[in-house]
Scaffold this motif. Structure first.
Motif, PDB file in Angstrom:
ATOM      1  N   TRP A 185       1.142  -0.845   0.461  1.00 44.90           N
ATOM      2  CA  TRP A 185      -0.337  -0.254   0.170  1.00 44.90           C
ATOM      3  C   TRP A 185       0.904   1.054   0.074  1.00 44.90           C
ATOM      4  O   TRP A 185       1.269   2.181  -1.281  1.00 44.90           O
ATOM      5  N   PHE A 186       1.881   1.404   0.551  1.00 48.42           N
ATOM      6  CA  PHE A 186       2.514   2.467   0.743  1.00 48.42           C
ATOM      7  C   PHE A 186       3.364   2.675   0.180  1.00 48.42           C
ATOM      8  O   PHE A 186       3.856   4.018  -0.957  1.00 48.42           O
ATOM      9  N   LYS A 187       3.842   1.697  -1.309  1.00 52.71           N
ATOM     10  CA  LYS A 187       4.666   1.852  -2.298  1.00 52.71           C
ATOM     11  C   LYS A 187       3.976   2.267  -3.258  1.00 52.71           C
ATOM     12  O   LYS A 187       4.251   3.175  -3.566  1.00 52.71           O
ATOM     13  N   LYS A 188       2.675   1.909  -3.396  1.00 51.93           N
ATOM     14  CA  LYS A 188       1.458   2.358  -4.856  1.00 51.93           C
ATOM     15  C   LYS A 188       0.669   3.577  -4.466  1.00 51.93           C
ATOM     16  O   LYS A 188       0.931   4.384  -4.911  1.00 51.93           O
ATOM     17  N   ASN A 189       0.776   3.855  -2.749  1.00 51.98           N
ATOM     18  CA  ASN A 189       1.248   5.529  -2.595  1.00 51.98           C
ATOM     19  C   ASN A 189       1.028   6.598  -1.896  1.00 51.98           C
ATOM     20  O   ASN A 189       0.802   7.582  -1.998  1.00 51.98           O
ATOM     21  N   LEU A 190       2.718   5.577  -1.350  1.00 48.41           N
ATOM     22  CA  LEU A 190       3.765   7.095  -1.231  1.00 48.41           C
ATOM     23  C   LEU A 190       4.665   6.761  -2.063  1.00 48.41           C
ATOM     24  O   LEU A 190       5.546   6.041  -1.953  1.00 48.41           O
ATOM     25  N   ALA A 191       4.794   7.609  -3.545  1.00 48.06           N
ATOM     26  CA  ALA A 191       5.651   7.837  -4.271  1.00 48.06           C
ATOM     27  C   ALA A 191       7.005   7.136  -3.617  1.00 48.06           C
ATOM     28  O   ALA A 191       8.483   6.664  -4.394  1.00 48.06           O
ATOM     29  N   LYS A 192       7.365   8.155  -2.917  1.00 48.62           N
ATOM     30  CA  LYS A 192       8.904   8.068  -2.560  1.00 48.62           C
ATOM     31  C   LYS A 192       9.518   7.816  -1.063  1.00 48.62           C
ATOM     32  O   LYS A 192      10.622   7.743  -0.926  1.00 48.62           O
ATOM     33  N   LEU A 193       9.169   6.533  -0.691  1.00 52.22           N
ATOM     34  CA  LEU A 193       8.626   6.046   0.481  1.00 52.22           C
ATOM     35  C   LEU A 193       9.241   4.428   0.255  1.00 52.22           C
ATOM     36  O   LEU A 193       8.892   3.677  -0.379  1.00 52.22           O
ATOM     37  N   PRO A 194      11.197   4.039   0.616  1.00 55.66           N
ATOM     38  CA  PRO A 194      11.376   3.266  -0.189  1.00 55.66           C
ATOM     39  C   PRO A 194      11.315   2.051   0.846  1.00 55.66           C
ATOM     40  O   PRO A 194      11.133   0.856   0.909  1.00 55.66           O
ATOM     41  N   VAL A 195      11.469   2.231   1.809  1.00 57.32           N
ATOM     42  CA  VAL A 195      11.031   1.229   3.559  1.00 57.32           C
ATOM     43  C   VAL A 195      10.463   1.972   4.910  1.00 57.32           C
ATOM     44  O   VAL A 195      10.730   3.237   4.708  1.00 57.32           O
ATOM     45  N   PHE A 196       9.948   0.994   5.420  1.00 52.58           N
ATOM     46  CA  PHE A 196       9.350   1.600   6.635  1.00 52.58           C
ATOM     47  C   PHE A 196      10.083   1.014   7.634  1.00 52.58           C
ATOM     48  O   PHE A 196      10.515  -0.563   7.413  1.00 52.58           O
ATOM     49  N   GLU A 197       9.856   1.569   8.902  1.00 56.02           N
ATOM     50  CA  GLU A 197      10.398   0.573  10.478  1.00 56.02           C
ATOM     51  C   GLU A 197       9.486   0.136  11.152  1.00 56.02           C
ATOM     52  O   GLU A 197       8.328   1.603  11.411  1.00 56.02           O
ATOM     53  N   ILE A 198       8.825  -0.524  11.571  1.00 59.52           N
ATOM     54  CA  ILE A 198       7.454  -1.193  12.247  1.00 59.52           C
ATOM     55  C   ILE A 198       8.488  -0.850  13.651  1.00 59.52           C
ATOM     56  O   ILE A 198       9.748  -1.919  14.492  1.00 59.52           O
ATOM     57  N   LYS A 199       7.432   0.007  14.959  1.00 61.36           N
ATOM     58  CA  LYS A 199       7.377  -0.095  16.265  1.00 61.36           C
ATOM     59  C   LYS A 199       6.742  -0.619  16.769  1.00 61.36           C
ATOM     60  O   LYS A 199       5.666  -0.099  16.561  1.00 61.36           O
ATOM     61  N   ILE A 200       6.596  -1.083  18.203  1.00 60.83           N
ATOM     62  CA  ILE A 200       5.759  -1.483  19.024  1.00 60.83           C
ATOM     63  C   ILE A 200       5.321  -0.090  19.432  1.00 60.83           C
ATOM     64  O   ILE A 200       5.714  -0.201  20.840  1.00 60.83           O
ATOM     65  N   ASP A 201       4.114   0.231  19.550  1.00 54.11           N
ATOM     66  CA  ASP A 201       3.854   0.652  20.953  1.00 54.11           C
ATOM     67  C   ASP A 201       2.409   0.466  21.093  1.00 54.11           C
ATOM     68  O   ASP A 201       0.776   0.529  21.156  1.00 54.11           O
ATOM     69  N   PRO A 202       1.897  -0.131  22.046  1.00 50.30           N
ATOM     70  CA  PRO A 202       0.616  -0.967  23.354  1.00 50.30           C
ATOM     71  C   PRO A 202      -0.321   0.195  23.026  1.00 50.30           C
ATOM     72  O   PRO A 202      -1.330   0.228  23.725  1.00 50.30           O
ATOM     73  N   GLY A 203       0.060   1.948  23.657  1.00 50.65           N
ATOM     74  CA  GLY A 203      -0.840   2.483  24.016  1.00 50.65           C
ATOM     75  C   GLY A 203      -1.932   3.289  22.972  1.00 50.65           C
ATOM     76  O   GLY A 203      -2.686   3.520  23.049  1.00 50.65           O
ATOM     77  N   LEU A 204      -1.468   2.881  21.592  1.00 55.30           N
ATOM     78  CA  LEU A 204      -2.817   3.107  20.548  1.00 55.30           C
ATOM     79  C   LEU A 204      -3.264   2.074  21.080  1.00 55.30           C
ATOM     80  O   LEU A 204      -3.272   0.984  21.276  1.00 55.30           O
ATOM     81  N   LEU A 205      -4.628   2.528  19.944  1.00 62.08           N
ATOM     82  CA  LEU A 205      -5.774   1.985  20.103  1.00 62.08           C
ATOM     83  C   LEU A 205      -6.321   1.968  18.958  1.00 62.08           C
ATOM     84  O   LEU A 205      -6.392   2.862  18.798  1.00 62.08           O
ATOM     85  N   GLY A 206      -6.688   0.720  17.852  1.00 57.31           N
ATOM     86  CA  GLY A 206      -7.046   0.924  16.870  1.00 57.31           C
ATOM     87  C   GLY A 206      -6.566   2.278  16.182  1.00 57.31           C
ATOM     88  O   GLY A 206      -6.480   2.760  16.346  1.00 57.31           O
ATOM     89  N   GLY A 207      -6.010   1.422  14.631  1.00 57.62           N
ATOM     90  CA  GLY A 207      -5.030   2.182  13.943  1.00 57.62           C
ATOM     91  C   GLY A 207      -3.250   1.899  14.337  1.00 57.62           C
ATOM     92  O   GLY A 207      -3.049   1.778  14.797  1.00 57.62           O
ATOM     93  N   ALA A 208      -2.671   3.447  13.416  1.00 57.11           N
ATOM     94  CA  ALA A 208      -1.003   3.473  13.772  1.00 57.11           C
ATOM     95  C   ALA A 208      -0.724   4.477  13.983  1.00 57.11           C
ATOM     96  O   ALA A 208      -1.815   6.067  14.239  1.00 57.11           O
ATOM     97  N   ALA A 209       0.221   5.278  14.170  1.00 57.95           N
ATOM     98  CA  ALA A 209       0.814   6.385  14.808  1.00 57.95           C
ATOM     99  C   ALA A 209       2.297   6.335  13.714  1.00 57.95           C
ATOM    100  O   ALA A 209       2.815   5.741  13.020  1.00 57.95           O
TER     101      ALA A 209
END
Length: 137
Positions: A100-124
């Motif tokens: 999805w990122f590569k399709k919708n964000l052309a300049k994004l080569p890679v992303f980094e995932i970090k875990i935040d258990p304080g999030l509720l549904g969705g992402a930051a």
């Protein structure tokens, strides 16, 4: 096509990028120098097999190490998007997000995932030092 471009074709996270670069270097050392290679997981074996023969054939004993030194410098210049999730995603989920990122964000080569258990549904997301919370928090 450069090593980085070829590797990023179906690589989505910074962690996977580093893993695949190590894997490729080990594979090339095995081909060129006959170094012993450890058993590969089915996923790693599949990825190595997906690389074009012409891509592998461009490496030789004189250029393999300089090529990877240059690659390490290129990787340092990448500015990955940081994605905070409330859970540890499975590989299929990472691939879905990455596609999805590569399709919708052309300049994004890679992303980094970090875990935040304080999030509720969705992402930051963090891009260029700017934090945006798209969770239900």
């Amino acid at each position: 096509m450069t090593i980085l471009d070829t590797t990023l074709t179906n690589t989505y996270t910074v962690q996977d990028l580093h893993h695949r670069i190590r894997l490729l270097k080990s594979h090339l050392e095995n081909i060129i120098f006959g170094h012993h290679r450890e058993e590969l997981s089915p996923e790693d074996s599949s990825w190595i097999s997906s690389l074009p023969e012409i891509f592998i054939a461009q490496f030789n004993k004189d250029n393999v190490y300089p090529s990877f030194s240059e690659l390490e410098e290129q990787i340092k210049t990448l500015n990955p998007l940081v994605v905070y999730l409330a859970f540890e995603p499975k590989q299929e989920q990472i691939e879905t997000i990455g596609q999805w990122f590569k399709k919708n964000l052309a300049k994004l080569p890679v992303f980094e995932i970090k875990i935040d258990p304080g999030l509720l549904g969705g992402a930051a997301l963090v891009s260029n030092g700017v934090y945006k919370d798209y969770s239900l928090k």
